[in-house]
Design a protein around this motif. Structure first.
Motif, PDB file in Angstrom:
ATOM      1  N   GLY A 111      43.557 -13.548  60.244  1.00 38.25           N
ATOM      2  CA  GLY A 111      43.965 -14.414  61.191  1.00 38.25           C
ATOM      3  C   GLY A 111      43.388 -15.551  61.396  1.00 38.25           C
ATOM      4  N   PHE A 112      42.070 -15.304  61.519  1.00 38.07           N
ATOM      5  CA  PHE A 112      41.014 -16.396  61.713  1.00 38.07           C
ATOM      6  C   PHE A 112      39.874 -15.954  60.360  1.00 38.07           C
ATOM      7  CE2 PHE A 112      36.854 -17.703  63.836  1.00 38.07           C
ATOM      8  CZ  PHE A 112      36.944 -19.147  63.320  1.00 38.07           C
ATOM      9  N   TYR A 113      39.585 -17.055  59.594  1.00 40.12           N
ATOM     10  CA  TYR A 113      38.876 -16.550  58.400  1.00 40.12           C
ATOM     11  C   TYR A 113      37.728 -17.824  58.317  1.00 40.12           C
ATOM     12  CZ  TYR A 113      38.738 -14.302  53.740  1.00 40.12           C
ATOM     13  OH  TYR A 113      38.351 -13.334  53.053  1.00 40.12           O
ATOM     14  N   PRO A 114      36.315 -17.338  58.982  1.00 39.89           N
ATOM     15  CA  PRO A 114      35.672 -18.467  58.928  1.00 39.89           C
ATOM     16  C   PRO A 114      34.823 -18.442  57.614  1.00 39.89           C
ATOM     17  CG  PRO A 114      35.511 -16.649  60.590  1.00 39.89           C
ATOM     18  CD  PRO A 114      36.392 -16.148  59.543  1.00 39.89           C
ATOM     19  N   ARG A 115      33.711 -19.588  57.799  1.00 39.48           N
ATOM     20  CA  ARG A 115      32.980 -19.616  56.758  1.00 39.48           C
ATOM     21  C   ARG A 115      32.150 -18.504  56.548  1.00 39.48           C
ATOM     22  NH1 ARG A 115      29.479 -24.180  54.990  1.00 39.48           N
ATOM     23  NH2 ARG A 115      27.426 -23.630  54.111  1.00 39.48           N
ATOM     24  N   VAL A 116      31.707 -18.256  55.223  1.00 38.88           N
ATOM     25  CA  VAL A 116      31.085 -16.858  55.096  1.00 38.88           C
ATOM     26  C   VAL A 116      29.602 -16.909  54.693  1.00 38.88           C
ATOM     27  CG1 VAL A 116      33.323 -16.385  53.392  1.00 38.88           C
ATOM     28  CG2 VAL A 116      31.158 -17.436  52.334  1.00 38.88           C
ATOM     29  N   SER A 117      28.814 -17.973  55.297  1.00 41.03           N
ATOM     30  CA  SER A 117      27.378 -17.847  55.114  1.00 41.03           C
ATOM     31  C   SER A 117      27.133 -19.129  56.416  1.00 41.03           C
ATOM     32  CB  SER A 117      27.103 -18.449  53.832  1.00 41.03           C
ATOM     33  OG  SER A 117      27.447 -19.739  53.571  1.00 41.03           O
TER      34      SER A 117
END
Length: 456
Positions: free
Chosen positions: A215-221
């Motif tokens: 649903g909410f897919y943030p930055r991965v680092s």
């Protein structure tokens, strides 16, 4: 004999380029120089960071030729570093060995530590900031590339870090086209907040429009993006009066709590941090995620390698929404900068300074901006048809840059950022509660940053 460079030096108060060509029997002897340029964080779409210096060298050689002098510049560039850590280590080791590249293209955050270490020299000592094209640069970008009251580098590009919405998913959870079009203004006004983000992300998951955790897919680092969410809840990165870094415990707690709430609501994965970047790009550019945040340069990746044909038909973008009444909608720009390294050959430093000045001219910089989906560094670029007619550059500049701020050029900000993200990760993964994570961050920041930190 009066040379072109001596005329330039006499004509400016900033001691611009001075190359005195030796003469033999009244004829100028050719001057041969090799200028090395190392660019961090650069891939195939960023090649103009180096190519612009080569273009500038060609122009400078022609100017010398017309002035009756011969200058031959060989530009050698390197951008094939494994990552930022390898790049910064390479620059530092080369400087210690006396073999530093003449020009480095790097984050403005390197200005404080590298200035303090004597690795770089202020560009204002070599160019006239009141003359074209430098007098046309955006003042806030020049401020970002300054340190201790001196203009140390020249902005090489600008960018911003927006919030993105997949339009089709937003429509399916109840938004009309008109409401989607109105989102940027609503976010800027504080009428659409991070609470609405969680609500909409949960609707998308509950309606099975996207998978659990998408649903909410943030930055991965870690990255500047997360400082934006701290600001969304009222956090300040630096105290304007003292120049000290700021830990606002309530803002940090609220910031951490938002990501904990996202995990508990099933809209963000607990193990999301560390996801492969290639996987992440593919997923957000194909509509697998409903809402996410990223950078303006992602446009090139989405519409290029990821094959997204109709960006504007599929994606809406805004500022990062406010988190509560204490915060604000915001975005961080993280410009890379051209920096001059300390060299024994002062003449080479002067030539390098002239090259980065020429590379800052609007038409040259616009090539990089459009090729890499970055934003321009000067006002005049809006009058360059090639730049102004690019929809992404035009809309992103107008919608985002007026609201952009930057991370502080503070010698210890890197440590601050790492500790802030470390605390976020412990709360996000459930290792600690947000309050416990902030308490640990406070203790570590006090120990690490000492008198350079204000705790509120």
């Amino acid at each position: 004999m009066t040379t072109l460079l001596s005329k330039l030096r006499q004509s400016t108060a900033a001691a611009v380029l001075a190359l005195t060509a030796a003469t033999v029997a009244g004829e100028a002897v050719a001057k041969d120089l090799t200028i090395t340029v190392w660019a961090g964080g650069s891939n195939d779409s960023d090649h103009y960071r180096i190519d612009a210096i080569a273009m500038a060298a060609d122009m400078l050689e022609r100017e010398y030729e017309l002035a009756g002098e011969e200058l031959n510049i060989t530009v050698e560039g390197k951008r094939d570093f494994a990552g930022w850590a390898e790049f910064k280590q390479a620059v530092t080791l080369a400087a210690e060995a006396g073999t530093a590249p003449n020009i480095v293209v790097t984050s403005h955050l390197d200005i404080a530590p590298w200035s303090s270490a004597g690795l770089i020299v202020p560009v204002e000592d070599y160019v006239d900031l009141d003359a074209w094209p430098l007098n046309n640069l955006y003042e806030n970008l020049v401020e970002i590339t300054s340190y201790n009251g001196q203009v140390v580098g020249l902005p090489q590009d600008a960018e911003s870090r927006p919030f993105f919405f997949w339009k089709d998913t937003m429509k399916k959870i109840g938004y009309s086209d008109e409401e989607i079009d109105a989102l940027p203004a609503k976010v800027a006004a504080g009428e659409y907040t991070l609470a609405n983000v969680l609500e909409d992300a949960k609707k998308a998951v509950d309606m099975e429009l996207v998978e659990q955790g998408y649903g909410f897919y943030p930055r991965v680092s870690n990255g500047p993006d997360y400082a934006q969410f701290y600001q969304s809840f009222g956090g300040e990165l630096i105290d304007s009066e003292t120049g000290k870094l700021v830990l606002d415990k309530k803002a940090m707690t609220d910031f951490y709590q938002f990501f904990v709430d996202a995990v508990e609501a099933g809209v963000t994965r607990k193990n999301h941090i560390g996801t492969d970047w290639a996987q992440w790009y593919s997923e957000v550019a194909s509509g697998k995620a409903a809402l996410w945040h990223g950078g303006t340069w992602h446009y090139a990746r989405y519409t290029g390698k990821e094959g997204l044909d109709d960006f504007f038909g599929n994606i809406q973008f805004t500022l990062i929404p406010a988190g509560n009444e204490n915060g604000r909608a915001n975005t961080i720009t993280h410009p890379l900068a051209y920096l001059l390294t300390q060299q024994q050959d002062e003449e080479a430093v002067e030539i390098a300074a002239q090259l980065i000045k020429i590379a800052s001219e609007p038409r040259i910089n616009s090539l990089h901006a459009i090729k890499s989906a970055h934003l321009g560094i000067s006002r005049e670029q809006s009058n360059i048809e090639f730049y102004a007619n690019d929809r992404w550059a035009a809309e992103a500049t107008e919608r985002l840059l007026p609201h952009a701020n930057a991370q502080p050029n503070h010698i210890k900000y890197g440590q601050f950022s790492e500790l802030m993200f470390k605390g976020l990760e412990t709360a996000w993964t459930g290792t600690k509660t947000p309050a416990e994570a902030v308490a640990e961050v406070e203790a570590e920041m006090k120990a690490t940053l000492g008198d350079d930190l204000i705790v509120r």
